[in-house]
Design an enzyme around this catalytic site. Structure first.
Site, PDB file in Angstrom:
ATOM      1  N   ASP A  98      42.575 -44.744  22.585  1.00 34.31           N
ATOM      2  CA  ASP A  98      41.292 -45.408  22.417  1.00 34.31           C
ATOM      3  C   ASP A  98      41.441 -46.903  22.168  1.00 34.31           C
ATOM      4  O   ASP A  98      40.482 -47.652  22.338  1.00 34.31           O
ATOM      5  CB  ASP A  98      40.518 -44.764  21.269  1.00 34.31           C
ATOM      6  CG  ASP A  98      40.056 -43.365  21.638  1.00 34.31           C
ATOM      7  OD1 ASP A  98      38.908 -43.230  22.068  1.00 34.31           O
ATOM      8  OD2 ASP A  98      40.859 -42.422  21.515  1.00 34.31           O
ATOM      9  N   ASN A 128      44.701 -43.274  18.663  1.00 32.42           N
ATOM     10  CA  ASN A 128      44.263 -42.127  19.467  1.00 32.42           C
ATOM     11  C   ASN A 128      43.704 -41.063  18.520  1.00 32.42           C
ATOM     12  O   ASN A 128      43.655 -41.244  17.306  1.00 32.42           O
ATOM     13  CB  ASN A 128      45.413 -41.587  20.314  1.00 32.42           C
ATOM     14  CG  ASN A 128      44.946 -40.632  21.399  1.00 32.42           C
ATOM     15  OD1 ASN A 128      44.008 -40.918  22.126  1.00 32.42           O
ATOM     16  ND2 ASN A 128      45.581 -39.482  21.507  1.00 32.42           N
ATOM     17  N   LYS A 129      43.280 -39.967  19.091  1.00 30.65           N
ATOM     18  CA  LYS A 129      42.644 -38.892  18.324  1.00 30.65           C
ATOM     19  C   LYS A 129      43.518 -38.473  17.144  1.00 30.65           C
ATOM     20  O   LYS A 129      44.740 -38.391  17.252  1.00 30.65           O
ATOM     21  CB  LYS A 129      42.365 -37.708  19.240  1.00 30.65           C
ATOM     22  CG  LYS A 129      41.612 -36.558  18.614  1.00 30.65           C
ATOM     23  CD  LYS A 129      40.290 -36.981  17.983  1.00 30.65           C
ATOM     24  CE  LYS A 129      39.373 -37.677  18.957  1.00 30.65           C
ATOM     25  NZ  LYS A 129      38.108 -38.144  18.262  1.00 30.65           N
ATOM     26  N   ARG A 137      30.371 -45.607  18.858  1.00 28.68           N
ATOM     27  CA  ARG A 137      31.760 -45.159  18.678  1.00 28.68           C
ATOM     28  C   ARG A 137      32.634 -46.405  18.494  1.00 28.68           C
ATOM     29  O   ARG A 137      33.105 -46.976  19.465  1.00 28.68           O
ATOM     30  CB  ARG A 137      32.254 -44.341  19.880  1.00 28.68           C
ATOM     31  CG  ARG A 137      31.478 -43.095  20.243  1.00 28.68           C
ATOM     32  CD  ARG A 137      31.516 -41.999  19.185  1.00 28.68           C
ATOM     33  NE  ARG A 137      32.829 -41.605  18.756  1.00 28.68           N
ATOM     34  CZ  ARG A 137      33.614 -40.709  19.393  1.00 28.68           C
ATOM     35  NH1 ARG A 137      33.201 -40.147  20.517  1.00 28.68           N
ATOM     36  NH2 ARG A 137      34.789 -40.379  18.905  1.00 28.68           N
TER      37      ARG A 137
END
Length: 361
Positions: free
Chosen positions: A253, A263-264, A105
């Site tokens: 993140d 972020n998402k 990731r």
């Protein structure tokens, strides 16, 4: 199934009756809640090898930036358990496993941070007897886990102080106990406000395409007795316009040196809408999410995930074969839209020109 019994109390605290991941200290097995199967099934798996943990991270059995960092740390403890050779062979094995884990990731900086910290510890103990270095690596991974829970509680208290009484809080994706060592980052702010007896309710955006908000955030908050409703991602504009959203808090993140926040995917949209409607848009994340070597959001590597995660929901095809789908898993919110960032080191305000370095003084 219910939460499995462990040989010790969960490091997460697990006050909610579940945990994202825990270590069995005697066997070095990592027990993970399979988040792909929530909310309809509560299933835990045991992982005995670092390659199994790498695949669990890649396949999103475990997800959330802090949680995958902890998982990687435990995987490197397993490397130490399995390596009975000399210092050189141990360090080679540690480095090889770290590179595999880091590729799983790439956007979440916590993953690389945890691997780097574990690798420094590996170098310190490489010449110790195998049993000693295995114990030292396990203790370092456990320290990362414990520190993450403490960080979540600290940032939760900071953020809760900014939450208005009676607020309706919008959050995106899942930044709760499922995404961390325990308690949560964004949901840590919500939990701390709830524990402070503030009347709050949450709007959880569904977070297409993986539906972490609908499947995970709503499940967590409902289990805690915190009022929550699920909205589709496209509804937030109408609800901002109607004055139904008072506060926004999300996780992250990666936080860049200039205060940009990765972020998402979909976070940026909510941030712009919050700015237009003068609603505080805030971020809660551990200091391990801060990447001072990353100057701005333009330097953040954005993970592109499988077309099928967009084209299918479970076994149901919603986009016909042969039609392309885009799936950047993250977006970047510029600092000018971020009212506050809460970390265990303190609070800073990117929209006011404060970057994370303001907390280093």
């Amino acid at each position: 199934m219910s939460r499995p019994e462990l040989s010790r109390a969960p490091l997460s605290g697990a006050s909610q009756g579940f945990f994202a991941l825990e270590l069995e200290p005697e066997t070095f097995e990592v027990v993970m809640l399979d988040q792909r199967r929530l909310p309809t099934e509560v299933v835990y798996h045991r992982y005995r090898r670092p390659d199994e943990i790498a695949e669990a991270i890649r396949a999103m059995v475990v997800r959330g930036a802090p949680a995958i960092g902890i998982a990687a740390a435990y995987a490197l403890a397993q490397v130490a358990r399995d390596q009975g050779g000399d210092a050189a062979s141990f360090l080679v094995a540690n480095g090889a496993a770290g590179r595999v884990l880091e590729r799983t990731r790439p956007t979440a900086i916590n993953l690389a941070w945890a691997i780097a910290r574990m690798s420094r510890r590996a170098a310190e103990v490489a010449r110790e007897p195998p049993a000693v270095r295995a114990g030292a690596m396990r203790e370092e991974a456990e320290a990362i886990h414990r520190e993450d829970v403490a960080a979540c509680r600290a940032m939760g208290a900071l953020g809760a102080a900014d939450v208005p009484e009676g607020a309706t809080i919008l959050t995106h994706c899942n930044a709760g106990a499922l995404a961390t060592g325990g308690y949560g980052t964004a949901l840590g702010v919500v939990r701390a406000a709830h524990e402070a007896k503030k009347r709050v309710r949450v709007l959880a955006s569904e977070t297409r395409p993986y539906l972490q908000g609908a499947r995970l955030t709503a499940w967590e908050l409902h289990a805690d007795g915190i009022p929550v409703e699920v909205i589709t991602d496209g509804m937030s504009g109408a609800l901002f316009a109607a004055g139904e959203i008072d506060f926004v808090v999300v996780g992250s993140d990666r936080i860049c040196a200039n205060g940009d926040v990765a972020n998402k995917i979909g976070t940026f949209t909510h941030a712009v809408l919050a700015h237009v409607h003068d609603v505080p848009f805030t971020v809660a994340a551990p200091w391990s999410t801060v990447d001072l070597a990353c100057a701005s959001g333009a330097d953040v590597p954005i993970e592109e995930r499988s077309r099928d995660e967009v084209a299918r929901i479970g076994e149901h095809v919603i986009v016909a074969d042969g039609i392309g789908c885009r799936h950047p898993a993250f977006d970047v919110t510029p600092a000018r839209y971020v009212r506050a960032v809460y970390t265990e080191r303190g609070r800073f305000g990117p929209s006011a020109g404060e970057g994370p370095r303001s907390l280093l003084a």
